[in-house]
Write an enzyme that holds these catalytic residues in place. Structure first.
Site, PDB file in Angstrom:
ATOM      1  N   TYR A  88       7.940  -0.777 -12.706  1.00  0.00           N
ATOM      2  CA  TYR A  88       7.720  -1.489 -11.444  1.00  0.00           C
ATOM      3  C   TYR A  88       6.256  -1.382 -11.034  1.00  0.00           C
ATOM      4  O   TYR A  88       5.662  -2.348 -10.547  1.00  0.00           O
ATOM      5  CB  TYR A  88       8.632  -0.871 -10.384  1.00  0.00           C
ATOM      6  CG  TYR A  88       8.750  -1.635  -9.098  1.00  0.00           C
ATOM      7  CD1 TYR A  88       9.222  -2.944  -9.085  1.00  0.00           C
ATOM      8  CD2 TYR A  88       8.414  -1.054  -7.887  1.00  0.00           C
ATOM      9  CE1 TYR A  88       9.362  -3.635  -7.909  1.00  0.00           C
ATOM     10  CE2 TYR A  88       8.542  -1.740  -6.698  1.00  0.00           C
ATOM     11  CZ  TYR A  88       9.019  -3.035  -6.713  1.00  0.00           C
ATOM     12  OH  TYR A  88       9.143  -3.714  -5.536  1.00  0.00           O
ATOM     13  N   ARG A  94       3.572  -4.493 -10.398  1.00  0.00           N
ATOM     14  CA  ARG A  94       2.810  -4.716  -9.175  1.00  0.00           C
ATOM     15  C   ARG A  94       1.308  -4.595  -9.398  1.00  0.00           C
ATOM     16  O   ARG A  94       0.510  -5.073  -8.587  1.00  0.00           O
ATOM     17  CB  ARG A  94       3.239  -3.707  -8.106  1.00  0.00           C
ATOM     18  CG  ARG A  94       4.670  -3.906  -7.677  1.00  0.00           C
ATOM     19  CD  ARG A  94       4.944  -3.194  -6.397  1.00  0.00           C
ATOM     20  NE  ARG A  94       4.644  -1.769  -6.470  1.00  0.00           N
ATOM     21  CZ  ARG A  94       4.866  -0.929  -5.486  1.00  0.00           C
ATOM     22  NH1 ARG A  94       5.383  -1.356  -4.358  1.00  0.00           N
ATOM     23  NH2 ARG A  94       4.588   0.347  -5.614  1.00  0.00           N
ATOM     24  N   CYS A 119       7.001  -6.148   0.990  1.00  0.00           N
ATOM     25  CA  CYS A 119       7.324  -5.612  -0.329  1.00  0.00           C
ATOM     26  C   CYS A 119       6.081  -5.367  -1.170  1.00  0.00           C
ATOM     27  O   CYS A 119       5.866  -4.285  -1.689  1.00  0.00           O
ATOM     28  CB  CYS A 119       8.272  -6.546  -1.066  1.00  0.00           C
ATOM     29  SG  CYS A 119       9.876  -6.621  -0.290  1.00  0.00           S
ATOM     30  N   HIS A 120       5.273  -6.394  -1.342  1.00  0.00           N
ATOM     31  CA  HIS A 120       4.113  -6.255  -2.211  1.00  0.00           C
ATOM     32  C   HIS A 120       2.834  -6.725  -1.544  1.00  0.00           C
ATOM     33  O   HIS A 120       1.832  -6.990  -2.208  1.00  0.00           O
ATOM     34  CB  HIS A 120       4.343  -6.980  -3.539  1.00  0.00           C
ATOM     35  CG  HIS A 120       5.624  -6.566  -4.198  1.00  0.00           C
ATOM     36  ND1 HIS A 120       6.757  -7.320  -4.137  1.00  0.00           N
ATOM     37  CD2 HIS A 120       5.952  -5.451  -4.869  1.00  0.00           C
ATOM     38  CE1 HIS A 120       7.724  -6.696  -4.763  1.00  0.00           C
ATOM     39  NE2 HIS A 120       7.276  -5.562  -5.215  1.00  0.00           N
ATOM     40  N   GLY A 121       2.883  -6.895  -0.201  1.00  0.00           N
ATOM     41  CA  GLY A 121       1.653  -7.125   0.562  1.00  0.00           C
ATOM     42  C   GLY A 121       1.051  -8.508   0.476  1.00  0.00           C
ATOM     43  O   GLY A 121      -0.168  -8.644   0.390  1.00  0.00           O
TER      44      GLY A 121
END
Lengths: 423, 183
Positions: free
Chosen positions: A296, A300, B147-149
């Protein structure tokens, strides 16, 4: 490796069966008389532990399925029903949910063991690739299992992971719609995930049979990485030696497992998953289960959607190519002074990525994830290069020598480099 | 079998013909069987029926307020934008955007104050914050995905973070001055 069968049917019934279906002979040859290298350490017990975990997951899972309802409006409550109403339901569910985590603990140790001792090298490439396939199937199974309680993490985890496929050009959106069976994660998604979650463990069991078959065909690797040269001197029979050692490893592992189940059953889960799924509200931090965190973090780390998905998939798939990436003929890192340093760095990188995967998507975590992602793939590049110039330490002439102190002649050629006698 | 020995690559035999036709029939049959096996994965009739268009009255939405509703199981944000938010959306240089779209392309002419977008982050589908009072709206007065900005502006366009695209505008039309039909 095994040579002639040493099975001797004693009674008339055994002889009768042996002539018609030599199943007892097969069991005897693969679990009793099967020769194992005499120098195996406790890290080699994890294969047996993993078989135990697979069986445990199937047994508890089949029972849970008897009480669970795969319907979006009822799933959450049926899990609470298992926890509160079903006799020992709490135990079975905690065994199953913690069992998944322990399964991954064992498989990661098993994989790192294989990495350290070069168990992926010839002639064990197919054995290794089958292992990577099992790992992928395990990940799919665990992911779909986590969706079933239909809590907040279940729902949003399913949303995030299925949306990974939308990154594919052209066909991505169609694939996602077909995965969902609708226009969003909903009841049809839950139904099909339940069906597949039930199926996949049996597919894993099938690939495990191939994995063990391949293992017994080429023989086990061992801490020296030197192949068995003399079955009489270098090996001991599986029973009682490996059987007892495997059982000992299993019991120690079960102690840890039981500690989690009875004392910290929710330690490896997320509190958010005790909130029923709500499509209108995303939890503040979506985090997958701990065993997915390193991947993960890689996902990201890449600021591009498709690129992130490719990097994450590549991080797993690259393992399958390891037998051809690593250029060194020496298997065990014990005899590879430079590669060994890189191995331990790689372990730290994986742990670091796991930590970063659990952190929010802010600085400094994003930059750190990028650095560690580069280092993760850098390890494989390093393995390709190190093998070219690294000068390995002297290998023992045989397995027997390495454990029994060796013959006097060994002292004579301390500098004579014999990297590997057999591929 | 007797005649098969001397036909080395010249005339196809009757056996070759039978092999080919049998194989072709088998391939067509397997292909036909795959259709239902894959097709059942698609949204079924009930799901499709539940996805019929819906009507929405915008009058109760005060200026600066946003509401959330579901259509086809997907979250939709409807926002009655303030003058400041509209001006900010219009002031952006399109060339600097990751997914270049003007604010006009994302709203209906004459109804610029209403913005209708899917409430699902184009990165990995989380719900961006910013519709309810007190939620962070990100750096561009729109939405922020926790969540991921990813940051979206007051036109729902991606401005910062990993998401590749703007929040998509669902198909809708004004049926009256403050009424829309989504779908």
């Amino acid at each position: 490796m095994s040579g002639h069968s040493s099975y001797q049917p004693k009674t008339g019934i055994e002889r009768w069966l042996d002539a018609r279906l030599p199943i007892v002979r097969l069991m005897h040859d693969s679990a009793v008389s099967y020769p194992v290298p005499r120098n195996l350490n406790l890290l080699w017990t994890f294969g047996g532990i993993l078989v135990f975990m697979l069986v445990a997951q199937i047994v508890t899972g089949v029972i849970l399925a008897m009480h669970y309802t795969p319907n979006a409006t009822m799933a959450f409550n049926s899990v609470e029903h298992i926890m509160r109403d079903v006799n020992f339901g709490w135990l079975l569910r905690y065994l199953h949910s913690n069992g998944a985590s322990m399964f991954f603990v064992a498989v990661y140790i098993h994989i790192f063991r294989g990495l350290y001792y070069g168990s992926y090298k010839a002639p064990r490439e197919v054995l290794w690739i089958l292992g990577v396939i099992i790992f992928l199937l395990m990940m799919a199974t665990a992911f779909m299992g986590y969706v079933l309680p239909w809590g907040q993490m279940s729902f949003w985890g399913a949303t995030v992971i299925t949306n990974l496929f939308s990154a594919l050009p052209v066909i991505g959106e169609t694939i996602v719609t077909f995965l969902w069976g609708g226009y969003s994660v909903d009841n049809p998604t839950l139904n099909r995930f339940f069906s597949l979650h039930f199926l996949l463990p049996f597919m894993i069991a099938g690939v495990v049979v191939l994995h063990i078959w391949a293992l017994h065909h080429v023989g086990q690797n061992n801490p020296t990485g030197v192949e068995v040269k003399d079955v009489k001197k270098d090996t001991v029979p599986f029973t009682p030696y490996a059987t007892i050692k495997d059982l000992f490893g299993m019991v120690c592992f079960m102690l840890v497992f039981a500690w989690f189940v009875f004392y910290q059953p929710n330690f490896m889960g997320h509190a958010d998953n005790y909130i029923p799924a709500n499509p209108a509200s995303t939890p503040a931090h979506i985090v997958p289960e701990w065993y997915f965190l390193p991947f993960y973090a890689i996902l990201r780390a890449i600021p591009d959607k498709l690129g992130g998905v490719i990097a994450m998939g590549g991080a797993i798939v690259i393992l399958a190519f390891l037998p051809w990436i690593d250029t060194s003929k020496v298997k065990s890192m014990t005899y590879r002074p430079i590669a060994r340093q890189f191995f331990w760095m790689f372990v730290l990188v994986c742990i670091g990525l796991g930590y970063l995967g659990a952190m929010p998507a802010d600085e400094p975590y994003v930059t750190l994830s990028r650095i560690l992602t580069v280092l993760y793939f850098g390890f494989f590049l390093a393995l390709a290069l190190i093998g070219i110039f690294e000068r390995p330490a002297q290998l023992p002439t045989s397995i027997a020598d390495s454990v029994l102190g060796g013959s006097g002649a060994r002292l004579g050629h301390a500098t004579a480099s014999e990297p590997q006698a057999k591929g | 079998m007797a005649h098969a020995t001397d036909t080395t690559g010249t005339e196809p035999t009757r056996r070759d013909f039978l092999m080919l036709t049998t194989g072709a029939f088998g391939a067509v049959g397997v292909g036909a069987l795959v259709v239902p096996l894959v097709s059942q994965l698609a949204p079924d009739a009930q799901v499709v029926a539940a996805g019929a268009p819906i009507d929405l009255d915008l009058a109760p939405i005060a200026e600066g307020q946003a509401i959330k509703l579901f259509w086809r199981g997907k979250l939709i944000f409807v926002r009655n934008r303030t003058k400041k938010e509209i001006d900010e959306a219009l002031a952006v240089d399109i060339a600097t955007l990751r997914d270049p779209q003007t604010d006009q392309q994302r709203t209906k002419a004459g109804h610029e104050k209403y913005l209708v977008v899917y409430g699902s982050c184009t990165h990995l589908g989380c719900v961006p914050l910013g519709s309810s009072p007190g939620e962070p709206k990100g750096e561009f007065d729109g939405w922020f995905c926790p969540c991921h900005g990813s940051h979206y502006d007051s036109s729902g366009r991606i401005r910062k973070g990993p998401a590749p695209l703007n929040l998509p505008v669902p198909p809708y039309a004004f049926t009256a001055d403050t009424k829309i039909k989504i779908g």
